[in-house]
Design a protein around this motif. Structure first.
Motif, PDB file in Angstrom:
ATOM      1  N   GLN A  67       1.045  -1.048   0.157  1.00 46.50           N
ATOM      2  CA  GLN A  67      -0.113   0.085  -0.117  1.00 46.50           C
ATOM      3  C   GLN A  67       0.962   1.198  -0.006  1.00 46.50           C
ATOM      4  O   GLN A  67       1.546   1.676   0.903  1.00 46.50           O
ATOM      5  CB  GLN A  67      -1.062  -0.066   1.171  1.00 46.50           C
ATOM      6  CG  GLN A  67      -2.216  -0.977   1.212  1.00 46.50           C
ATOM      7  CD  GLN A  67      -3.035  -0.756  -0.056  1.00 46.50           C
ATOM      8  OE1 GLN A  67      -3.176   0.548  -0.564  1.00 46.50           O
ATOM      9  NE2 GLN A  67      -3.738  -1.648  -0.514  1.00 46.50           N
ATOM     10  N   LEU A  69       0.377   4.667   0.504  1.00 48.08           N
ATOM     11  CA  LEU A  69       0.305   5.728   1.372  1.00 48.08           C
ATOM     12  C   LEU A  69       0.835   5.133   2.492  1.00 48.08           C
ATOM     13  O   LEU A  69       1.473   6.016   3.449  1.00 48.08           O
ATOM     14  CB  LEU A  69      -1.135   6.154   1.221  1.00 48.08           C
ATOM     15  CG  LEU A  69      -1.474   6.806   0.051  1.00 48.08           C
ATOM     16  CD1 LEU A  69      -2.947   7.742   0.308  1.00 48.08           C
ATOM     17  CD2 LEU A  69      -0.318   7.907  -0.154  1.00 48.08           C
ATOM     18  N   ALA A  70       0.802   3.773   2.765  1.00 53.04           N
ATOM     19  CA  ALA A  70       1.090   3.343   4.437  1.00 53.04           C
ATOM     20  C   ALA A  70       2.573   3.100   4.284  1.00 53.04           C
ATOM     21  O   ALA A  70       3.388   3.763   5.048  1.00 53.04           O
ATOM     22  CB  ALA A  70       0.542   1.733   4.194  1.00 53.04           C
ATOM     23  N   GLU A  73       3.892   6.929   4.651  1.00 50.28           N
ATOM     24  CA  GLU A  73       3.725   7.110   6.384  1.00 50.28           C
ATOM     25  C   GLU A  73       4.998   6.517   6.910  1.00 50.28           C
ATOM     26  O   GLU A  73       5.734   7.147   7.934  1.00 50.28           O
ATOM     27  CB  GLU A  73       2.624   6.767   6.766  1.00 50.28           C
ATOM     28  CG  GLU A  73       1.216   7.455   6.338  1.00 50.28           C
ATOM     29  CD  GLU A  73       0.750   8.572   7.093  1.00 50.28           C
ATOM     30  OE1 GLU A  73       1.495   8.802   8.067  1.00 50.28           O
ATOM     31  OE2 GLU A  73      -0.303   9.035   6.568  1.00 50.28           O
TER      32      GLU A  73
END
Lengths: 215, 215
Positions: A67, A69-70, A73
């Motif tokens: 993922q 966007l994970a 982060e």
């Protein structure tokens, strides 16, 4: 060294490549071909690494993370400088909302698996698939453009430095161009993307600069 | 007081309602009907608040924020206790990846606008739309289930307390049930959702408990 399982033309892989370059992190690309052999992401070996059978996948030692966007982060937490998510809580919230709009409202409707299902299972012809792509991409980008009206103009979406917004935007504009969307509906976003194209971190992340380009 | 623009059966609204309840925050629901009047989210008044014309939208004083996962992050930053994103950097990364899989790989393909486009523009009949829904939901949930195999069994997805994973999971299981998916492909996720159904924070967030329920 970090390993990134990536496909040259995958938007989500492209986002992570930009972020890694902006942070100046070294990484090795492991190409996963999303079409060849019925999709290498469905192989047993890849599925063992990532049951979702999608790219990108970041491997950091014994830790594998999917993922995009994970992954962004995670990189931000471990390597905070340079910050790709800058500003106060409200600014960060706006940046995250901008990114999620591309991640959840636009990109999922243009991805390879969805287009394949439309064509093969629903017998939607090529022209109608192209109209589908233009509909969702243009609607999403136009609304993002409208949402920026109240903000002062700047070289990047949220100010003077590139960050997550550009990691998401540039691959989305690349896809919009590829699928023949009308850039006149999102002039400001197009200007930001054009500016990013002059920067080495973005140039090295471009699909055409990948080891598996054109495959 | 916080205002949440919400539609009773919207998965993304449901996520935020659960998070607000778990955090014990007071909020007022402002219903936005996604079907009536051609979709109230397209009205000029709503579009001025949220150019994306989607729910949910959280309004905190003079600050309006869209995108459910951006809202979850914002609430976590301002009201850190009880933590809905617990654990070390790797655990947090896994939770975020779990949430993004539902947010970006499953939900976008079941949303009202997409189903409308399939039916009205592409003339996909009801039976084929139902098969589309089951395909994407089952594929996504089954892969999430497979990804949890190596983890010790627990009352919630990531351990002993409910958090973001359940905020995303419970509305997705609700949709899966509504659309007739085969729960035998994701027994562990179904167990977690059934356990959540016994907790007041989840009960009060349920579509049927909303002021606009059944509308």
């Amino acid at each position: 060294m970090l390993k990134l399982y990536s496909y040259w033309r995958s938007s989500a892989s492209y986002r992570v490549r930009i972020a890694l370059n902006l942070k100046g992190l070294a990484y090795e690309i492991v190409p996963v071909h999303l079409v060849r052999e019925g999709g290498q992401q469905f192989s047993d070996a890849y599925r063992a690494l990532n049951p979702q059978s999608r790219v990108p996948l970041l491997v950091d030692g014994d830790f594998a993370l999917n993922q995009s966007l994970a992954i962004l982060e995670y990189l931000e937490a471990l390597h905070p400088q340079p910050a790709l998510l800058a500003g106060d809580v409200r600014t960060q919230a706006r940046i995250r909302a901008f990114c999620q709009t591309i991640n959840a409202d636009i990109q999922p409707l243009q991805n390879t698996g969805v287009l394949k299902y439309l064509g093969e299972t629903l017998q939607v012809d090529e022209q109608a698939r192209a109209a589908w792509l233009r509909h969702w991409i243009t609607r999403g980008l136009a609304a993002l453009e409208d949402g920026l009206r109240a903000m002062p103009d700047a070289p990047f979406v949220f100010g003077e430095t590139a960050g997550w917004a550009e990691c998401l935007l540039v691959p989305q504009i690349y896809a919009a161009t590829r699928f023949g969307c009308d850039a006149a509906r999102y002039p400001r976003l197009s200007r930001v993307a054009a500016h990013c194209a002059s920067l080495p971190a973005f140039q090295r992340a471009h699909p055409d600069a990948q080891p598996d380009a054109g495959g």
